[in-house]
Design a protein around this motif. Structure first.
Motif, PDB file in Angstrom:
ATOM      1  N   GLU A  86      51.217  38.677  25.180  1.00 28.75           N
ATOM      2  CA  GLU A  86      50.747  37.086  25.269  1.00 28.75           C
ATOM      3  C   GLU A  86      49.225  36.604  24.962  1.00 28.75           C
ATOM      4  OE1 GLU A  86      50.816  34.423  26.317  1.00 28.75           O
ATOM      5  OE2 GLU A  86      52.448  34.976  27.763  1.00 28.75           O
ATOM      6  N   THR A  87      49.199  35.820  25.669  1.00 30.28           N
ATOM      7  CA  THR A  87      47.577  35.355  25.453  1.00 30.28           C
ATOM      8  C   THR A  87      46.854  36.216  26.685  1.00 30.28           C
ATOM      9  OG1 THR A  87      48.554  33.020  26.757  1.00 30.28           O
ATOM     10  CG2 THR A  87      48.546  33.223  24.155  1.00 30.28           C
ATOM     11  N   PRO A  88      45.517  36.227  25.923  1.00 30.10           N
ATOM     12  CA  PRO A  88      44.647  36.856  27.219  1.00 30.10           C
ATOM     13  C   PRO A  88      44.340  35.992  28.254  1.00 30.10           C
ATOM     14  CG  PRO A  88      43.314  37.685  25.091  1.00 30.10           C
ATOM     15  CD  PRO A  88      44.279  36.670  25.253  1.00 30.10           C
ATOM     16  N   TRP A  89      44.781  34.169  28.495  1.00 32.97           N
ATOM     17  CA  TRP A  89      44.657  33.451  29.350  1.00 32.97           C
ATOM     18  C   TRP A  89      45.798  33.529  29.698  1.00 32.97           C
ATOM     19  CZ3 TRP A  89      41.680  28.985  29.311  1.00 32.97           C
ATOM     20  CH2 TRP A  89      41.942  27.660  30.334  1.00 32.97           C
ATOM     21  N   LEU A  90      46.764  33.801  29.481  1.00 30.85           N
ATOM     22  CA  LEU A  90      47.810  34.376  30.801  1.00 30.85           C
ATOM     23  C   LEU A  90      47.970  35.412  31.578  1.00 30.85           C
ATOM     24  CD1 LEU A  90      51.378  32.206  29.457  1.00 30.85           C
ATOM     25  CD2 LEU A  90      49.468  31.275  31.313  1.00 30.85           C
ATOM     26  N   LEU A  91      47.109  36.576  30.839  1.00 29.11           N
ATOM     27  CA  LEU A  91      47.308  38.437  31.487  1.00 29.11           C
ATOM     28  C   LEU A  91      46.301  37.545  32.168  1.00 29.11           C
ATOM     29  CD1 LEU A  91      48.671  40.225  29.048  1.00 29.11           C
ATOM     30  CD2 LEU A  91      49.475  39.191  30.729  1.00 29.11           C
ATOM     31  N   ASN A  92      44.932  37.257  32.387  1.00 26.00           N
ATOM     32  CA  ASN A  92      43.881  37.420  32.508  1.00 26.00           C
ATOM     33  C   ASN A  92      43.430  35.887  33.236  1.00 26.00           C
ATOM     34  OD1 ASN A  92      43.750  39.736  31.240  1.00 26.00           O
ATOM     35  ND2 ASN A  92      42.057  38.594  29.714  1.00 26.00           N
ATOM     36  N   PRO A  93      43.840  35.783  34.504  1.00 19.15           N
ATOM     37  CA  PRO A  93      43.536  34.483  35.442  1.00 19.15           C
ATOM     38  C   PRO A  93      42.649  34.462  36.429  1.00 19.15           C
ATOM     39  CG  PRO A  93      44.985  36.343  36.779  1.00 19.15           C
ATOM     40  CD  PRO A  93      44.893  36.997  35.245  1.00 19.15           C
ATOM     41  N   ASN A  94      41.194  34.881  36.059  1.00 19.62           N
ATOM     42  CA  ASN A  94      39.580  35.465  36.354  1.00 19.62           C
ATOM     43  C   ASN A  94      39.303  34.675  35.787  1.00 19.62           C
ATOM     44  OD1 ASN A  94      41.494  35.570  39.533  1.00 19.62           O
ATOM     45  ND2 ASN A  94      41.155  38.055  38.549  1.00 19.62           N
ATOM     46  N   THR A  95      39.484  34.568  34.637  1.00 22.33           N
ATOM     47  CA  THR A  95      38.130  34.493  33.619  1.00 22.33           C
ATOM     48  C   THR A  95      37.438  32.914  34.425  1.00 22.33           C
ATOM     49  OG1 THR A  95      39.598  32.690  32.495  1.00 22.33           O
ATOM     50  CG2 THR A  95      38.878  35.526  31.828  1.00 22.33           C
ATOM     51  N   LEU A  96      35.920  32.353  34.188  1.00 18.43           N
ATOM     52  CA  LEU A  96      35.329  30.937  34.542  1.00 18.43           C
ATOM     53  C   LEU A  96      36.099  30.092  33.946  1.00 18.43           C
ATOM     54  CD1 LEU A  96      31.740  32.414  34.245  1.00 18.43           C
ATOM     55  CD2 LEU A  96      33.193  32.005  36.075  1.00 18.43           C
TER      56      LEU A  96
END
Length: 609
Positions: A516-526
């Motif tokens: 999976e993309t980091p985008w969908l696994l890390n919801p708290n990025t700025l």
């Protein structure tokens, strides 16, 4: 094949160290095989006239010489015909080191791991320095091949002290350590321990990774050196970091974003545009944005030539786009492009492209190759594949098949996913459940009594590769459980994850591991939080498209660095990005799994040993 053994470099290392090595061998340890002038056949003939240890040492010399000459099969046969367990510790270390080298060359990392774990290696420190170096090198490469990067780094740190600054062996060893450090997960880079040298390497990797721009990376390296003046890497930086320090980047001043803002692809194009511009605005806030972005609607140009004429008149230095497959094919057929271009799609496999054309996209083929790498690293060797029918499924299957077979894996069966009503019968066939039922019936007939029976599937399957839509995956997993195949690990691509946060749906996918993309696994990025405030749909599967736009912006600012420094890897929101020799951007993605109705990261600590 012989380049995998790296024996030329090894011979150089041994030559550098041989003058200062001692020979503490004796009756207990035994002798190491010599390097005589005779050829392999002469050594074997001489060994045939002798008995016991003398004959065995000659056979080991012959095996080593066969490996150096490129005849790996002969080297393996000689080892197999030598009673290794009857040898003394010194020749045992030599033999099992060679056995590990041969296994690595033949892409059998599990066999190499078994070889280096032989108990004779407990006496390695008592052997001459050249043999210690060779064995530690084989151990480091074995741990790396078996997805144990931290253990491989420790081996190479120890090896660095044995090399004692000898060049070019020390420089190569430092570069290998840095490559391993660069591949560590964020979780591994955040760990601390009691080993000063290891901590220093990890802190260097963490500081360089956290820097978002080339100047920030250069500043991070210099700061680290100031903080760690006595660390081995501070005294001799890896070659890649030296190049990074001296590289002068000149990002393009004017960039064109070429997208079809009307027509069937308009929604996708607009999401890419919005992700691209969100990354631009964030870069502006951080003071490192590209100077000027100009957006062009590709549907407004009759030909690519007319677009490039307009772009040249506008002073454009880099084009991001087009998105459509056909224009990308047209670009690939040109002998030269007037402006460097990063296409947001891919040409046909194997197609020659002009030097000015680069390619980036969310190719499912990348994910299929990632599945092959991860499954192999976790010890699996035999696979069954289930993919959708049609062109997409064929491409994904072929990418998996090629990657899996190149590592030495076996694809036992490959099937297109059947319709829901026929899926159960398909699984019965592919996992050979009827054979189990037939055995049970024969046994009942022989015993003349009714038996309590549960079907068992074929035992030669290590895992199932699943490329599917969320709806298909929801059918496959329950069907596997119903047919008593629920114990077979399932590895999938991101397409089976709908990103709906629907717990009921996720329960049907319990235990599936997927990229999976980091985008969908890390919801708290700025960046993601900023995008979601404007476009809430960016938290769904459409978020991958916004992420693609954001990474297109990252690539626009760092494309020259990727060209000049091929080992550069960028931490993007679609994955770790690297430019390959065909000027395609490859993505390495993190992993997740479904557990109790939630998506959770699948880390290296959870992997099968």
């Amino acid at each position: 094949m012989m380049d995998r053994l790296r024996l030329p470099v090894l011979a150089l290392i041994i030559h550098l160290l041989s003058a200062c090595s001692s020979t503490p061998e004796g009756p207990v340890l035994g002798e190491l095989p010599r390097t005589p002038q005779a050829n392999v056949q002469q050594l074997l003939q001489q060994a045939a006239t002798l008995e016991g240890e003398q004959a065995w040492l000659l056979r080991l010399s012959a095996a080593d010489q066969s490996a150096r000459g490129g005849d790996l099969l002969q080297a393996r046969r000689i080892l197999e015909q030598t009673p290794l367990e009857q040898l003394k510790p010194a020749p045992q270390v030599f033999a099992y080191t060679l056995q590990a080298e041969l296994a690595l060359a033949q892409q059998r990392p599990d066999q190499a791991l078994t070889a280096i774990q032989h108990n004779s290696f407990q006496r390695l420190a008592e052997l001459p320095l050249p043999q210690q170096v060779r064995s530690h090198m084989a151990r480091a490469r074995t741990f790396e091949a078996n997805n144990q990067p931290l253990t491989a780094i420790r081996e190479r740190i120890f090896l660095a002290y044995q090399l004692n600054g000898q060049q070019p062996a020390t420089a190569e060893n430092h570069q290998a350590i840095w490559q391993l450090v660069s591949g560590l997960s964020d979780e591994q880079l955040s760990a601390t321990g009691t080993e000063p040298d290891l901590n220093g390497w990890i802190s260097l990797g963490r500081m360089v990774r956290q820097a978002k721009t080339l100047p920030q990376q250069q500043q991070a390296i210099n700061l680290w050196r100031q903080q760690n003046p006595n660390h081995p890497a501070s005294r001799q930086l890896p070659d890649e970091l030296n190049k990074l320090l001296t590289f002068v980047d000149q990002p393009p001043r004017q960039v064109a974003l070429l997208l079809p803002l009307q027509g069937s692809l308009a929604n996708i194009a607009q999401s890419i545009r919005d992700g691209f511009m969100a990354a631009h605005f964030q870069a502006q806030q951080e003071g490192n944005a590209l100077a000027r972005i100009q957006i062009y609607d590709s549907t407004q140009f009759k030909t690519l030539d007319s677009f490039y004429q307009q772009a040249q008149a506008d002073g454009i230095e880099l084009v991001i786009g087009p998105l459509e497959k056909e224009p990308v094919r047209q670009l690939a057929n040109m002998s030269q492009l007037p402006i460097p271009t990063l296409a947001l799609n891919y040409t046909d496999p194997g197609q020659q492209v002009p030097a000015q054309l680069f390619q980036f996209g969310l190719a499912a083929e990348d994910e299929a190759r990632e599945v092959a790498r991860r499954a192999w690293a976790e010890g699996h060797r035999r696979a069954i594949a289930l993919v959708p029918s049609g062109d997409w499924g064929n491409r994904v299957l072929e990418a998996f098949r090629q990657s899996w077979s190149s590592q030495g894996g076996t694809l036992l069966a490959a099937e297109t996913i059947a319709e829901p009503g026929k899926l159960a019968a398909q699984l019965v066939e592919v996992f050979r459940l009827r054979e189990s039922e037939a055995r049970a019936k024969r046994l009942q007939q022989q015993l003349g009594t009714q038996l309590s029976f549960q079907p068992t599937h074929r035992q030669d399957v290590d895992f199932l590769f699943l490329a599917a839509t969320p709806q298909q995956a929801q059918q496959v997993r329950p069907a596997l459980i119903f047919q008593y195949v629920g114990d077979v690990p399932v590895y999938g691509t991101s397409q089976l994850h709908a990103a709906t946060q629907n717990r009921t749906q996720y329960l049907d996918l319990e235990g599936i591991r997927f990229t999976e993309t980091p985008w969908l696994l890390n919801p708290n990025t700025l960046l993601r939080r900023a995008v979601e405030q404007q476009w809430p749909q960016a938290s769904s599967s459409l978020g991958r498209i916004y992420a693609m736009g954001a990474d297109a912006y990252l690539l626009a600012s760092r494309l020259k660095q990727l060209q000049a420094l091929p080992d550069t890897r960028l931490e993007g929101v679609t994955g770790v990005l690297q430019l390959n020799t065909w000027r395609r951007i490859e993505r390495q993605l993190p992993w997740a799994t479904f557990h109790n109705g939630e998506v959770i990261p699948w880390t290296t600590t959870q992997a099968k040993p």
